[in-house]
Design a protein around this motif. Structure first.
Motif, short mmCIF file in Angstrom:
data_model
loop_
_atom_site.label_atom_id
_atom_site.label_comp_id
_atom_site.label_asym_id
_atom_site.label_seq_id
_atom_site.Cartn_x
_atom_site.Cartn_y
_atom_site.Cartn_z
N TYR A 58 34.72 73.71 43.19
CA TYR A 58 35.23 74.62 42.24
C TYR A 58 36.72 74.44 41.77
O TYR A 58 36.78 74.40 40.48
N ASP A 59 37.57 73.94 42.45
CA ASP A 59 38.88 73.52 41.89
C ASP A 59 38.84 72.38 40.90
O ASP A 59 39.61 72.27 40.12
N PHE A 60 37.96 71.32 41.55
CA PHE A 60 37.91 70.22 40.52
C PHE A 60 37.19 70.74 39.41
O PHE A 60 37.73 70.27 38.22
N ALA A 102 42.95 69.17 42.73
CA ALA A 102 41.76 68.17 42.81
C ALA A 102 41.60 67.39 43.96
O ALA A 102 40.40 67.20 44.58
N TRP A 103 42.61 67.02 44.46
CA TRP A 103 42.58 66.25 45.82
C TRP A 103 41.98 67.14 46.73
O TRP A 103 41.12 66.70 47.68
N GLY A 104 42.45 68.50 47.14
CA GLY A 104 41.89 69.33 47.91
C GLY A 104 40.25 69.50 47.78
O GLY A 104 39.59 69.64 48.83
N SER A 105 40.05 69.77 46.42
CA SER A 105 38.43 70.12 46.01
C SER A 105 37.77 68.93 46.55
O SER A 105 36.69 69.16 47.22
N TRP A 149 34.17 58.12 45.21
CA TRP A 149 34.31 57.44 43.71
C TRP A 149 35.29 58.13 43.07
O TRP A 149 36.18 57.28 42.48
N TYR A 150 35.33 59.48 43.13
CA TYR A 150 36.31 60.00 42.25
C TYR A 150 37.95 59.76 42.95
O TYR A 150 38.89 59.47 42.27
N ILE A 151 37.82 59.69 44.11
CA ILE A 151 39.03 59.62 44.83
C ILE A 151 39.71 58.27 44.88
O ILE A 151 40.85 58.16 44.55
N GLY A 152 38.92 57.36 45.04
CA GLY A 152 39.32 56.05 44.78
C GLY A 152 39.69 55.47 43.36
O GLY A 152 40.76 54.88 43.29
N THR A 153 38.93 56.03 42.39
CA THR A 153 39.20 55.60 41.02
C THR A 153 40.71 56.29 40.60
O THR A 153 41.44 55.95 39.96
N LEU A 154 40.72 57.71 40.99
CA LEU A 154 42.06 58.57 40.50
C LEU A 154 43.27 58.03 41.43
O LEU A 154 44.35 57.92 40.78
N PRO A 540 49.83 60.01 40.78
CA PRO A 540 50.59 60.02 41.83
C PRO A 540 50.27 60.89 42.87
O PRO A 540 49.06 62.08 42.78
N MET A 541 50.42 60.90 44.15
CA MET A 541 50.06 61.59 45.17
C MET A 541 50.59 62.99 45.15
O MET A 541 52.07 63.07 44.88
N ALA A 542 50.16 64.20 45.42
CA ALA A 542 50.88 65.45 45.13
C ALA A 542 51.83 65.56 46.24
O ALA A 542 51.78 65.07 47.50
N ASP A 543 53.09 66.27 45.89
CA ASP A 543 54.32 66.25 46.84
C ASP A 543 53.58 67.06 48.05
O ASP A 543 54.18 66.66 49.18
N THR A 544 52.77 68.12 47.86
CA THR A 544 52.51 68.83 49.03
C THR A 544 51.71 67.96 50.21
O THR A 544 51.67 68.02 51.42
N ASP A 545 50.78 67.09 49.76
CA ASP A 545 50.19 66.26 50.17
C ASP A 545 50.82 65.07 51.12
O ASP A 545 50.59 64.82 52.09
#
Length: 578
Positions: A58-60, A102-105, A149-154, A540-545
């Motif tokens: 959903y969030d993605f 996005a990362w969370g989704s 695949w999305y995670i690694g690419t992004l 960039p990696m989100a500050d919260t993460d």
């Protein structure tokens, strides 16, 4: 949005996940179930994967699908939307909106896929057949593979794991490098290609050909990340400007695409308009994988929320329509409208795809009007966008017109993979490291897309032809950035130069003449565009993460320290699926 467990989503007592009896998402439960007493039949096991088609994405889907896939690639100009313009302008940072979501989704997809796999392995009764368990696990691994695949690419890295419960109390762990993440995705998708059925009794569920189609995409990524042969941990490419790709994976991408083309039975939808019509967008003959959203009120994370951010007014969207300042970019408009075709020696107006992808002044859309005698005409029925042409894809009008959309939920599916992309992946794989190709089969399928679009056919293809065709065919389907990213694995400086040459963040509509043109006079204010470098090819990696997991913090060079993943023996040999 509140995060719910898979069992809250799919198994909660009395919860209905669908409104149509023929939908596999229609899961009525008359009493409260738990994982320990749920997996008692083949039907129950199949039901356990239903939530993997909507809630977890959903969030993605909500904003990041197009904000990153199209905004970053400059298919979209949205000067006032902070979930798009930082990515378009290369001014994103660890605090940018959308990164955490996005990362969370995507990790929600991973986590819930793992939960499904582990619970099926551990909690099924003897009444469940082995084939049902294998099929459902393959379905979950397909979803996990796509997410990785999305995670690694992004992000250029990712945390690989296959047991969600093991991370609950120990989530502060290092990430793995991009190539390991892509390899993990490939293994998941190869497992899915072997174990998913060739067809499904429920429309919308993925099949082995969904997996082959996705492999045609992911193999192209791996072709740029490796030097030669199958990835074994020692053949990662380190020269990102070497100009050639690994032939082994180019050949696999070709074979995977051929499996879909020759065996799946998938067919192009006859007209481009029908791909986007409210009555025919869901689970049509061209769709190989769609997120399965549900029409109606009160479905929460199972509803299609993306349309509200693209619909430009309440005349074309139900109540909440916030896409009035979200436009097709000038560069994409130019490729639709006046693309200079070197092979044909002239410019080509891609009118059919442009009309169905982008709403521009004077274009009539009868499908957006409830009155057959009074069609909606963009810019005439109501004022045109002040800065450019609005996005038409996924905009299907109000409930009065289509009969099912509601506020914040258009009720249509999201394309994640369709046959047209597989045709284009096939062309790219066959072209490989050559300057051009006149392969008869490539031209056959490539020109089917061109005939449907009403543009002249080709007798020879270069990479530029494939790049252009991919951009206009799949515009606003969240893909163009990923195609540029995989090009950057072996032509990095070319891609950096390309994105820096685009007219980003530009307005181009002249209201007095209703014309679309680029000039300094009509460039509206907006955040400045930064000069992109190779570092901008990943997010960039989100500050919260970073705060939750210090291993995700960057070093003084802006890099995240990663550790290699220890792969075991391959579960599926390439020879078993080709």
């Amino acid at each position: 949005m509140k995060k719910l467990s898979l069992y809250t989503l799919a198994l909660a007592g009395g919860m209905t996940l669908g409104s149509c009896a023929e939908s596999f998402l229609d899961q009525d439960n008359t009493y409260q179930q738990s994982p320990d007493n749920f997996f008692t039949s083949d039907d129950a096991v199949q039901a356990a994967t239903s939530a993997l088609y909507n809630y977890v994405w959903y969030d993605f889907n909500d904003k990041f699908y197009y904000g990153m896939g199209d905004g970053r690639a400059n298919n979209i100009t949205a000067q006032y939307s902070d979930y798009i313009y930082p990515y378009t302008n290369f001014t994103d940072n660890s605090l940018s909106q959308g990164l955490t979501e996005a990362w969370g989704s995507l990790y929600s997809v991973v986590a819930q896929s793992n939960n499904t796999i582990n619970n099926i392995n551990e909690k099924c009764t003897d009444a469940v057949t082995a084939s049902a368990k294998t099929r459902a696990i393959a379905e979950a691994r397909f979803m996990r593979g796509v997410a990785y695949w999305y995670i690694g690419t992004l992000w250029g890295c990712g945390i690989l794991y296959d047991n969600t419960s093991s991370l609950v109390n120990n989530y502060v762990i290092p990430a793995q490098p991009r190539i390991d993440v892509i390899e993990f995705a490939i293994r998941d998708l190869e497992y899915a290609a072997k174990h998913l059925p060739a067809s499904q009794t429920d429309a919308g569920r993925v099949t082995k050909y969904s997996a082959y189609g996705m492999l045609s995409r992911v193999y192209l990524s791996m072709a740029g990340l490796t030097t030669s042969g199958q990835f074994d941990g020692s053949n990662e490419a380190t020269d990102y400007n070497r100009g050639t790709r690994n032939q082994y994976y180019l050949d696999l991408a070709k074979k995977a695409a051929q499996k879909v083309i020759n065996e799946s039975g998938a067919k192009l939808v006859e007209t481009y308009a029908d791909l986007w019509a409210a009555k025919s967008i869901n689970n049509n003959s061209e769709a190989l994988f769609q997120l399965q959203f549900i029409a109606g009120d009160g479905v929460g994370g199972a509803g299609q929320s993306m349309t509200r951010f693209l619909a430009w007014s309440t005349m074309v969207g139900d109540t909440n329509a916030w896409g009035g300042a979200t436009y097709c970019s000038w560069d994409l408009w130019e490729e639709f409208k006046e693309y200079a075709d070197a092979n044909l020696g002239k410019t080509v107006d891609d009118a059919i795809r442009r009309h169905n992808s982008v709403a521009s002044y004077g274009e009539a859309y009868p499908e957006l009007s409830a009155d057959a005698n009074d069609p909606y005409v963009y810019g005439v029925t109501e004022s045109a966008g002040s800065q450019g042409a609005n996005i038409k894809k996924y905009v299907i009008g109000t409930k009065k017109v289509n009969g099912f959309s509601t506020v914040n939920n258009s009720g249509i599916n999201t394309y994640m993979l369709r046959l047209a992309e597989v045709y284009l992946n096939y062309a790219e794989a066959v072209l490989g490291n050559s300057e051009s190709t006149s392969d008869a089969d490539v031209l056959k399928y490539f020109n089917q897309l061109r005939r449907r679009a009403g543009v002249p056919e080709k007798s020879k293809l270069t990479f530029e032809d494939i790049r252009h065709e991919s951009r206009v065919e799949l515009a606003f389907e969240g893909l163009y950035w990923y195609q540029l990213a995989r090009r950057s694995y072996y032509q990095q400086q070319e891609v950096v130069n390309y994105v820096n040459s685009q007219n980003r963040n530009a307005s181009y509509y002249e209201a007095s003449t209703h014309s679309y043109k680029l000039s300094d006079t009509y460039v509206a204010p907006g955040s400045g565009v930064a000069v992109a470098t190779a570092k901008n090819l990943i997010l960039p990696m989100a500050d919260t993460d970073q705060a939750k997991n210090p291993y995700l913090k960057t070093d003084s060079n802006g890099n995240i320290t990663t550790v290699r993943y220890e792969f075991g023996e391959r579960e599926v040999k390439v020879e078993e699926i080709f």
